[in-house]
Design a protein around this motif. Structure first.
Motif: not given
Length: 555
Positions: A403-405, A411-418, A420-430
């Protein structure tokens, strides 16, 4: 429970005693366990194989199949955590290897049976000269003077076709190329004229042309001295070209064995059939036409200032790594960049995405000039251009969870409002990368090489880039895993309209994945065009040599 009734892998080989050659190695019911945290791993289970004088047999299979452990058992070069199980029987020229004392084994290693390893840099001692390391082996088994040993060492280097052998004797391993280091390993293995040479993935880390030279050298020396060879590899092209008999291993068990041509002509076991079908196949989908240029380079030049000479009289000179090159990559296109190590492929790729500075030329991304931008100026574009490197274990932080990787880039590129949204993106990428979304809290060391490479791809696509630089992303992977990664890259390209710059020296993968190919040598493009045209009808001797080495191993 082990199934001993497999009809495709009887204890004795199908041609035993049929060609009049002496049986020098007969291994029966080889079984090795390893103690690990929480239990025991059955690394090798009930493996039997035979080797005749003057022939080459191949042990093939994916990583973790038990090939190397089987070969190391013959040499008794296992770690302290390993246990050779009762019932294992290995006879070498009438000698019982399993019951032999360690002192007896030391006399036998290097004299009767020798081994060359996959990575010569980790097998050669970095603080001793090449001459001293070869002499050490000669002194171990022969009563000869230092002068005689050094002369014999020189002859051995000559025999393995190392240029200027006299000078090489005084050099250290780091001063030699990868191919030269592997030749030194072969010279050391052959120093005492062993009856058996075990070659454990001897060419995996080498360019196709150097690979062909090393394999042909082993064959030449085998024929010259009537030596027997055990070749361990996962490259089926090599197996077909160089071996006479093949053992196919999976999960520590021999699933099938047969004479090479018979096995390739009609594989019987489902695993063998899957392995044969795992060679990179297919071709890139044709482009529709009229696609815009995503990445463009015009007369790109990269020069490194290097130093030679001693400490008190340094001499500086310019090495031109990329010599005024042009490149245009279209949307949805895969462009292959091929050539031997040192040809400038990776340097050119990194210069195009401004990971290193170029000393001349212009670079455009979606029509915007980026050649003058500094690190801060490139920051807004970083999410749109991503990189997947050759070794995922080196490029993934071992202290960070999956998840952190993947989330770090968001996070660095300011993508995702919060969060939860970022974790959803991580799950979708996997999921997009063909992995379960339940592995967020696991770490890189808990995955296989292929899974780690999928994590690296998930990290890249999480940012929804338009372009990905793929730097040798499949070279360290087994054939079946290679095929999966190629299919994944194709699928992602179709779904997301990605453009790839694919750097490789594996022309089979390039043929399967790329639309066009550019061939590099000494920092220049020597040939370019549609991939099928360049690989089927090369215009330059250099490209022809690369193609022959990749598809025939006959250069």
């Amino acid at each position: 429970m082990l199934d001993r009734s497999n009809p495709f892998a009887p204890p004795e080989r199908h041609d035993l005693g049929q060609h009049g050659r002496e049986l020098i190695l007969d291994a029966r019911n080889v079984a090795v366990d390893f103690k690990v945290e929480g239990g025991v791993v059955n690394a090798v289970r009930d493996v039997s194989f035979q080797l005749h004088q003057g022939e080459t047999i191949a042990l093939v299979g994916e990583s973790g199949s038990g090939k190397s452990v089987t070969a190391r058992t013959v040499m008794r070069l296992l770690s302290r955590r390993a246990t050779i199980k009762p019932g294992t029987n290995i006879m070498l020229s009438g000698m019982d290897i399993v019951s032999m004392s360690e002192r007896g084994m030391r006399r036998l290693r290097g004299k009767k049976v020798s081994m060359i390893f996959q990575e010569p840099m980790s097998s050669l001692n970095p603080v001793y000269t090449i001459g001293r390391q070869i002499c050490e082996i000669l002194h171990l088994h022969n009563r000869i003077s230092g002068k005689e040993a050094m002369e014999r060492a020189r002859q051995l280097l000559e025999e393995v076709h190392i240029p200027e052998p006299e000078a090489r004797l005084r050099q250290y391993p780091h001063q030699l190329s990868g191919g030269q280091r592997q030749r030194v390993m072969i010279a050391m293995a052959l120093a005492n004229r062993p009856d058996i040479l075990i070659a454990d993935e001897p060419t995996t880390a080498l360019d196709v042309t150097v690979q062909a030279q090393i394999l042909n050298l082993i064959k030449e020396l085998k024929d010259k001295y009537g030596m027997a060879v055990i070749l361990i590899t996962h490259d089926l092209t090599i197996v077909r070209q160089f071996s006479e008999y093949v053992y196919v291993m999976q999960n520590g068990v021999v699933q099938e064995h047969n004479e090479t041509e018979a096995l390739f002509r009609k594989p019987q076991h489902p695993y063998t059939q899957r392995l044969m079908g795992a060679e990179p196949k297919g071709s890139a989908k044709p482009l529709g036409g009229g696609e815009p240029i995503v990445l463009e380079g015009r007369e790109v030049n990269v020069t490194f200032k290097l130093r030679r000479g001693g400490m008190f009289k340094p001499d500086y000179f310019d090495l031109v790594a990329v010599d005024n090159l042009d490149l245009g990559l279209k949307r949805h296109e895969t462009l292959g960049l091929v050539g031997e190590s040192g040809s400038g492929k990776t340097t050119f790729g990194q210069a195009l995405i401004r990971l290193i500075d170029n000393q001349g030329g212009e670079i455009f991304f979606n029509g915007d000039a980026i050649h003058g931008r500094d690190r801060k100026g490139m920051q807004p574009l970083r999410s749109r251009m991503q990189v997947v490197f050759q070794d995922p274990f080196a490029s993934l932080n071992p202290r960070m969870s999956v998840r952190q990787i993947i989330e770090e880039g968001l996070i660095v590129n300011g993508i995702g409002a919060n969060t939860r949204e970022r974790v959803d993106r991580v799950r979708q990428a996997l999921v997009d990368a063909g992995l379960p979304d339940t592995i967020l809290n696991r770490f890189p060391h808990e995955f296989s090489g292929g899974q780690r490479q999928r994590i690296a791809i998930a990290r890249a696509i999480a940012l929804e880039p338009e372009f990905i630089l793929l730097d040798e992303p499949t070279s360290a992977l087994d054939l079946s895993v290679q095929a999966q990664i190629i299919d994944l890259l194709r699928k992602l390209q179709d779904e997301k309209g990605l453009s790839y710059l694919f750097i490789s020296h594996d022309l089979k993968v390039v043929r399967a994945l790329c639309h066009r190919v550019m061939v590099m040598q000494f920092g220049r493009i020597v040939e370019e065009g549609p991939v099928e045209e360049v690989l089927s009808n090369p215009k330059t001797d250099y490209t022809e040599r690369l193609v022959r080495a990749a598809f025939e191993i006959a250069a």
